[in-house]
Design a protein around this motif. Structure first.
Motif, PDB file in Angstrom:
ATOM      1  N   LEU A  28       0.868  -1.169   0.000  1.00  0.00           N
ATOM      2  CA  LEU A  28       0.000   0.000   0.000  1.00  0.00           C
ATOM      3  C   LEU A  28       0.903   1.216   0.000  1.00  0.00           C
ATOM      4  N   LYS A  29       0.751   2.080  -1.001  1.00  0.00           N
ATOM      5  CA  LYS A  29       1.530   3.320  -1.079  1.00  0.00           C
ATOM      6  C   LYS A  29       0.591   4.480  -0.767  1.00  0.00           C
ATOM      7  N   THR A  30       1.028   5.364   0.122  1.00  0.00           N
ATOM      8  CA  THR A  30       0.226   6.523   0.517  1.00  0.00           C
ATOM      9  C   THR A  30       1.008   7.785   0.211  1.00  0.00           C
ATOM     10  N   ALA A  31       0.369   8.705  -0.544  1.00  0.00           N
ATOM     11  CA  ALA A  31       1.020   9.967  -0.899  1.00  0.00           C
ATOM     12  C   ALA A  31       1.424  10.709   0.369  1.00  0.00           C
ATOM     13  N   GLN A  32       2.522  11.434   0.283  1.00  0.00           N
ATOM     14  CA  GLN A  32       3.086  12.132   1.440  1.00  0.00           C
ATOM     15  C   GLN A  32       2.052  13.018   2.132  1.00  0.00           C
ATOM     16  N   GLU A  33       1.233  13.728   1.353  1.00  0.00           N
ATOM     17  CA  GLU A  33       0.233  14.616   1.954  1.00  0.00           C
ATOM     18  C   GLU A  33      -1.093  13.895   2.204  1.00  0.00           C
ATOM     19  N   GLY A  34      -1.150  12.583   1.925  1.00  0.00           N
ATOM     20  CA  GLY A  34      -2.338  11.779   2.190  1.00  0.00           C
ATOM     21  C   GLY A  34      -3.444  11.903   1.161  1.00  0.00           C
TER      22      GLY A  34
END
Length: 99
Positions: A28-34
């Motif tokens: 699961l990859k989550t963008a830095q700013e969510g």
């Protein structure tokens, strides 16, 4: 890749369970700013495989194939999502946010 912040190098990565972690790899990859979450699933086998993906505590009603836009609904929070992967194949999915 450029249009998905979850695929940027600054995104966090969390391993997800499959039915055979010695044969498949899922994260699961989550963008830095969510702003975005994506799932990547890889098949390390020389044949087509049906991979059971356990999303665990990921709060989502389903995932959307990033290439075909096909929606794969999540049956419930305990059962896996089944994904077909080509030999040595991979697929990327956008995680549908819970409303």
């Amino acid at each position: 890749k450029a249009i998905h912040p979850a695929l940027f190098p600054t995104a966090t990565r969390t391993k997800l369970a499959t039915n055979a972690d010695d044969k498949y790899y899922a994260i699961l990859k989550t963008a830095q700013e969510g702003s975005e979450r994506m799932v990547a699933v890889y098949n390390f086998q020389p044949t087509v495989q049906s991979v059971q993906l356990f999303l665990g505590v990921v709060d989502t009603p389903g995932i959307v194939d990033a290439q075909s836009a096909v929606i794969i609904p999540r049956p419930n929070e305990f059962d896996p999502i089944v994904i077909e992967l080509a030999a040595y194949g991979y697929r990327f999915f956008t995680v549908v946010p819970r409303k």
